[in-house]
Write an enzyme that holds these catalytic residues in place. Structure first.
Site, PDB file in Angstrom:
ATOM      1  CB  CYS A 113      -1.367   6.338  -0.072  1.00 36.16           C
ATOM      2  SG  CYS A 113      -0.488   7.900   0.115  1.00 36.16           S
ATOM      3  CG  HIS A 422       0.715   7.313  -3.859  1.00 33.34           C
ATOM      4  ND1 HIS A 422      -0.358   7.232  -3.480  1.00 33.34           N
ATOM      5  CD2 HIS A 422       0.904   6.381  -4.813  1.00 33.34           C
ATOM      6  CE1 HIS A 422      -1.162   6.190  -3.614  1.00 33.34           C
ATOM      7  NE2 HIS A 422      -0.307   5.458  -4.467  1.00 33.34           N
TER       8      HIS A 422
END
Length: 473
Positions: A113, A422
């Site tokens: 990510c 994230h």
């Protein structure tokens, strides 16, 4: 379930990982009958209603051929530009024109990510996209050449197609850009990259550095000596006088005497780098001034690709506050001076030059003696425009008016831990529409959702980490 065929290496635009392996390594591949991933959420129409869910089209293998295919985009007069990549770089002109491209999600193939967020932002960075699009148009590419990272990003940019307001599908199918990951793993820093959580800002730096180095392998602009280039780094109302005796023998080739206002002299040195399109797009310069009683001022010019902003002080609540804090004087007690032994010195930073693309890194990960590296979740306010005040600039660079920038990208870190979490991104399209991109999920958002000046009333786990601004001239 799978059929096995052998393909010859060719260059083209493909989204499937297996096809890219065939292109690069000329090995046997497995062609899946079904695509092994799905989209997290259906895309949005411009009116805000969600469209029906869809799956990427089945991959069709290329025709086996011993000849290399031509690029999909026609070259000028059907031939590569004279001089190849070096010819394109020698005539490079920076363009801030935003391209009308169809957004696409990126598949997260294992803790990737951090890369997806950066690649999404760079694909919507006008001068970066325009540079790679021109290389794609005018130069043939070969992954076995000297610029595998450049070639992989040219292929990545080519995955985006031109669009218009009449499009029925707002977003394209997701991309699996493993060929970019493979090119990066060729760099020593990324030997064990895949499967690990990495820092997005650190990755951005290594990516731009890698591109910069590859450009320099094919082209070194100017052809002038280091000494001549060093003299050009300082301009404005100051005169330059070479430091007497400064040569290779004294180890200070990048140093000179600077004569400023009221004939005040200072000893100036620079950390010099060769110019490339990357440094022209993202590169700026800081002026560090060290003042010591009884001694000549010592000035160091330092390049930067992103401004590192300390957000720990209590009075830093906005990006503007963080920029002012960057230029606040720092006092150093018990500083040794050759003339007055121990004295109190003053160190201060100014901005010497600003780049077309200004990247601001909010330093959220700080080291604590007890708990190690911790995340600072403090809210920092910012808006979609940024004004660089003249007091932030070096005195010789002040032009009497503020310098304006427009926000076009934000990278967020989600979570409370510095060792995990994230990354997602907000990107600005050519039509001033903002999108939030979370790997393969794309959502339309408002400008008010992107830039929040005040501390949000509702708690959130996401923190703005990297801000991308484009200069408005």
């Amino acid at each position: 379930m799978y059929s096995q065929k052998e393909y010859k290496p060719i260059y083209g635009s493909f989204t499937n990982r297996e096809a890219i392996d065939a292109i690069i390594t000329n090995t046997k591949i497995l062609t899946p009958k079904k695509v092994p991933y799905t989209i997290g959420h259906p895309p949005l129409k411009r009116g805000g209603k969600r469209m029906a869910s869809f799956k990427p089209q089945n991959f069709k293998p290329p025709n086996s051929s011993s000849k290399q295919e031509k690029p999909a985009t026609p070259l000028p007069n059907g031939k590569p530009v004279a001089g190849g990549l070096a010819g394109v770089l020698s005539s490079f002109e920076l363009s801030l024109q935003r391209a009308a491209i169809q957004p696409r999600g990126l598949v997260n193939n294992g803790n990737m990510c951090f890369m997806n967020a950066i690649l999404q932002t760079l694909s919507h960075c006008p001068p970066f996209y325009n540079l790679l699009a021109r290389i794609k148009k005018e130069v043939t590419h070969n992954f076995k050449g000297k610029t595998p990272l450049v070639d992989s990003l040219v292929m990545f940019i080519n995955e985006y197609r031109q669009t218009n307001d009449s499009e029925t599908e707002a977003f394209g199918e997701p991309i699996l850009p493993d060929y970019v990951y493979d090119a990066l793993r060729g760099l020593k820093r990324f030997d064990s990259m895949k499967g690990r959580q990495e820092d997005a800002e650190e990755f951005l730096g290594f990516l731009l550095d890698g591109l910069h180095e590859e450009f320099l392998t094919v082209f070194r602009p100017g052809g002038e000596s280091q000494g001549a280039r060093n003299k050009q780094l300082v301009n404005g109302n100051n005169d330059l006088v070479e430091k007497p005796g400064s040569n290779k023998d004294d180890g200070n080739e990048n140093a000179w005497m600077e004569v400023g206002p009221k004939n005040k002299t200072s000893y100036t040195r620079t950390t010099d780098i060769e110019e490339s399109p990357i440094s022209r797009i993202f590169g700026g310069q800081l002026r560090s001034v060290l003042q010591c009683p009884g001694s000549m001022d010592s000035i160091t010019l330092e390049p930067f690709q992103s401004l590192q902003l300390d957000i720990q002080p209590d009075d830093v609540k906005t990006v503007g506050d963080a920029l002012k804090n960057l230029t606040n004087p720092e006092y150093v007690d018990d500083f040794y001076s050759a003339k007055k032994d121990l004295v109190r010195a003053t160190k201060r930073l100014y901005i010497e030059t600003l780049p077309p693309i200004l990247t601001l890194h909010l330093k959220r990960f700080v080291y604590d003696n007890v708990g190690g590296t911790q995340k600072l979740s403090k809210h920092i306010g910012y808006s979609t425009t940024l004004s660089i005040q003249q007091e932030l600039m070096a005195p010789s660079q002040r032009v009497g008016k503020v310098i304006e920038y427009q926000l076009f990208g934000v990278v967020y870190h989600h979570g409370k831990s510095a060792t995990g979490g994230h990354y997602t991104a907000d990107i600005l399209r050519y039509d001033d529409e903002w999108l939030h991109v979370d790997d393969t999920t794309i959502t339309q958002i408002s400008a008010e959702e992107v830039a929040i000046l005040e501390n949000p009333t509702q708690p959130t786990d996401r923190s703005a980490y990297i801000l991308f601004y484009m200069r408005r001239d």
